[in-house]
Design a protein around this motif. Sequence first.
Motif, PDB file in Angstrom:
ATOM      1  N   ALA A 122      -5.738   5.267   2.046  1.00 34.92           N
ATOM      2  CA  ALA A 122      -6.410   4.014   1.683  1.00 34.92           C
ATOM      3  C   ALA A 122      -6.355   2.978   2.807  1.00 34.92           C
ATOM      4  O   ALA A 122      -7.325   2.257   3.044  1.00 34.92           O
ATOM      5  CB  ALA A 122      -5.783   3.459   0.407  1.00 34.92           C
ATOM      6  N   GLU A 123      -5.222   2.892   3.488  1.00 33.16           N
ATOM      7  CA  GLU A 123      -5.110   1.900   4.568  1.00 33.16           C
ATOM      8  C   GLU A 123      -6.186   2.154   5.631  1.00 33.16           C
ATOM      9  O   GLU A 123      -6.788   1.228   6.165  1.00 33.16           O
ATOM     10  CB  GLU A 123      -3.719   1.957   5.211  1.00 33.16           C
ATOM     11  N   SER A 124      -6.399   3.442   5.925  1.00 29.87           N
ATOM     12  CA  SER A 124      -7.415   3.791   6.923  1.00 29.87           C
ATOM     13  C   SER A 124      -8.820   3.512   6.411  1.00 29.87           C
ATOM     14  O   SER A 124      -9.702   3.109   7.171  1.00 29.87           O
ATOM     15  CB  SER A 124      -7.318   5.275   7.304  1.00 29.87           C
TER      16      SER A 124
ATOM     17  N   TYR B 128      -6.616  -0.747  -6.999  1.00 23.29           N
ATOM     18  CA  TYR B 128      -5.862   0.445  -6.593  1.00 23.29           C
ATOM     19  C   TYR B 128      -4.526   0.097  -5.919  1.00 23.29           C
ATOM     20  O   TYR B 128      -3.512   0.740  -6.165  1.00 23.29           O
ATOM     21  CB  TYR B 128      -6.698   1.314  -5.656  1.00 23.29           C
ATOM     22  N   PHE B 129      -4.544  -0.909  -5.058  1.00 24.15           N
ATOM     23  CA  PHE B 129      -3.282  -1.252  -4.389  1.00 24.15           C
ATOM     24  C   PHE B 129      -2.288  -1.838  -5.376  1.00 24.15           C
ATOM     25  O   PHE B 129      -1.103  -1.528  -5.351  1.00 24.15           O
ATOM     26  CB  PHE B 129      -3.515  -2.229  -3.233  1.00 24.15           C
ATOM     27  N   PHE B 130      -2.785  -2.679  -6.275  1.00 27.67           N
ATOM     28  CA  PHE B 130      -1.857  -3.323  -7.207  1.00 27.67           C
ATOM     29  C   PHE B 130      -1.277  -2.328  -8.203  1.00 27.67           C
ATOM     30  O   PHE B 130      -0.131  -2.462  -8.617  1.00 27.67           O
ATOM     31  CB  PHE B 130      -2.526  -4.517  -7.902  1.00 27.67           C
TER      32      PHE B 130
ATOM     33  N   GLU C 231      -3.259  -5.812  10.310  1.00 27.38           N
ATOM     34  CA  GLU C 231      -2.266  -5.632   9.242  1.00 27.38           C
ATOM     35  C   GLU C 231      -2.418  -4.264   8.571  1.00 27.38           C
ATOM     36  O   GLU C 231      -1.433  -3.630   8.207  1.00 27.38           O
ATOM     37  CB  GLU C 231      -2.384  -6.762   8.210  1.00 27.38           C
ATOM     38  N   GLU C 232      -3.668  -3.795   8.423  1.00 23.66           N
ATOM     39  CA  GLU C 232      -3.852  -2.462   7.828  1.00 23.66           C
ATOM     40  C   GLU C 232      -3.226  -1.399   8.735  1.00 23.66           C
ATOM     41  O   GLU C 232      -2.632  -0.430   8.260  1.00 23.66           O
ATOM     42  CB  GLU C 232      -5.334  -2.148   7.575  1.00 23.66           C
ATOM     43  N   ALA C 233      -3.343  -1.598  10.056  1.00 28.24           N
ATOM     44  CA  ALA C 233      -2.702  -0.658  10.985  1.00 28.24           C
ATOM     45  C   ALA C 233      -1.181  -0.719  10.824  1.00 28.24           C
ATOM     46  O   ALA C 233      -0.502   0.314  10.809  1.00 28.24           O
ATOM     47  CB  ALA C 233      -3.106  -0.998  12.415  1.00 28.24           C
ATOM     48  N   ASN C 234      -0.648  -1.929  10.657  1.00 26.55           N
ATOM     49  CA  ASN C 234       0.802  -2.087  10.461  1.00 26.55           C
ATOM     50  C   ASN C 234       1.249  -1.388   9.174  1.00 26.55           C
ATOM     51  O   ASN C 234       2.336  -0.808   9.116  1.00 26.55           O
ATOM     52  CB  ASN C 234       1.153  -3.586  10.433  1.00 26.55           C
ATOM     53  N   HIS C 235       0.392  -1.418   8.160  1.00 26.21           N
ATOM     54  CA  HIS C 235       0.747  -0.749   6.902  1.00 26.21           C
ATOM     55  C   HIS C 235       0.753   0.770   7.083  1.00 26.21           C
ATOM     56  O   HIS C 235       1.617   1.463   6.549  1.00 26.21           O
ATOM     57  CB  HIS C 235      -0.228  -1.137   5.779  1.00 26.21           C
ATOM     58  N   THR C 236      -0.217   1.274   7.834  1.00 28.31           N
ATOM     59  CA  THR C 236      -0.241   2.717   8.094  1.00 28.31           C
ATOM     60  C   THR C 236       1.047   3.132   8.810  1.00 28.31           C
ATOM     61  O   THR C 236       1.681   4.140   8.455  1.00 28.31           O
ATOM     62  CB  THR C 236      -1.465   3.086   8.974  1.00 28.31           C
TER      63      THR C 236
ATOM     64  N   ASP D 257       0.847  -9.270   2.239  1.00 28.14           N
ATOM     65  CA  ASP D 257      -0.364  -9.158   3.070  1.00 28.14           C
ATOM     66  C   ASP D 257      -1.591  -8.886   2.207  1.00 28.14           C
ATOM     67  O   ASP D 257      -2.647  -9.502   2.389  1.00 28.14           O
ATOM     68  CB  ASP D 257      -0.235  -7.998   4.072  1.00 28.14           C
ATOM     69  N   GLU D 258      -1.438  -7.938   1.287  1.00 32.07           N
ATOM     70  CA  GLU D 258      -2.605  -7.539   0.482  1.00 32.07           C
ATOM     71  C   GLU D 258      -3.074  -8.688  -0.409  1.00 32.07           C
ATOM     72  O   GLU D 258      -4.252  -8.799  -0.722  1.00 32.07           O
ATOM     73  CB  GLU D 258      -2.308  -6.299  -0.373  1.00 32.07           C
ATOM     74  N   THR D 259      -2.127  -9.539  -0.811  1.00 32.67           N
ATOM     75  CA  THR D 259      -2.504 -10.691  -1.628  1.00 32.67           C
ATOM     76  C   THR D 259      -3.379 -11.638  -0.814  1.00 32.67           C
ATOM     77  O   THR D 259      -4.345 -12.207  -1.329  1.00 32.67           O
ATOM     78  CB  THR D 259      -1.239 -11.414  -2.139  1.00 32.67           C
TER      79      THR D 259
END
Length: 324
Positions: A75-77, A178-180, A106-111, A208-210
């Motif tokens: 999902a992050e990707s 989906y993330f929540f 930030e999405e890269a940091n999450h991956t 971050d997602e918020t």
Amino acid sequence: MSTMVEQTKKATKLIPFELKNGQPSFGFKLYQQGCANSWFPKEISLAQDKQEYDGKISEMEKHYLKYMLGFFCTAESLVANNISYALYKHTEDPEWKLFLLRQAYEEANHTVTFLYVLESLGLNREEIFDMYKTEPAIAAKKEFEEQFTVSLMDETEITKQQLFRNLFGFYAIMEGLYFFSGFLIGLSFGRRQLLKGIASLFQYILRDETVHLGFGMQAMRHLIAENPEILTEEFKAELSNLMKQAVILESNYAEVAMPEGILGMNKNYYLQYCQYIADRRMTALNLEPIYRVANPAPWLVTQTDLPELVSFFEASATTYETQV
Ligand SMILES: [Fe+2]
Ligand SMILES: [Fe+2]
């Protein structure tokens, strides 16, 4: 229809660092909020999590963790791809673009965070990162989300309604639903005093997602306010159907991800939480709620509703900011 040259000029418009009416727009404020939240995964040790994973976590909990990681790794990707190949290209507002650049990082940091979790727990990286190919329930969610990216990536010019549909697919559904629902499980371990390092990483990601969700919701409210003709009855019905499809896919995913109850939860509890969250996203956009169910996990509200950010996705549609 604009030419490729015109479109490239629009896409490469430089970001002005002047504030509008002396005030930052919500895109700029959320960019600053994102920067203020900076963190790095290895700040949190997972040594104790590894011991607990090996000694205290049940097979069913491991099964769910694997599915949760498999989904998030994909999902992050998908979110990063949507920004890179569709959303950034079709966004004109410079402050929105600034925000999207920060979000992509930030999405890269999450991956990288999920990779760190996999390595720390000794899980097979290829197996988890490939679950979007091997697990039909994850593949179905991926395919559902990719339609929003693919439909815009080759377009030179899009309508406001197309832009809204993309934001709805990625912010209301992917990040907002989906993330929540993934956070529900991730944070449940911490609530049981288990895998607290991983739960802390989830807290960082949630923060971050918020902000991302706040951006998307605010952007959609802005589009509606500026272009009320977008929300035809037909389009509202389409959005409602998209949300229903998304909840069905999440329910199918829960069937395989949590065939037995874990952490005091079962599939029905999980599904009800998804339905509750889906309605919350709908009503925040002044759309009709679909399920009208109570929140089965009120304890989660204190962890997911960050007071400094909640106004960005819960405020009524009439309180959008006008500067952008
Ligand atoms: Fe993310
Ligand atoms: Fe995100």
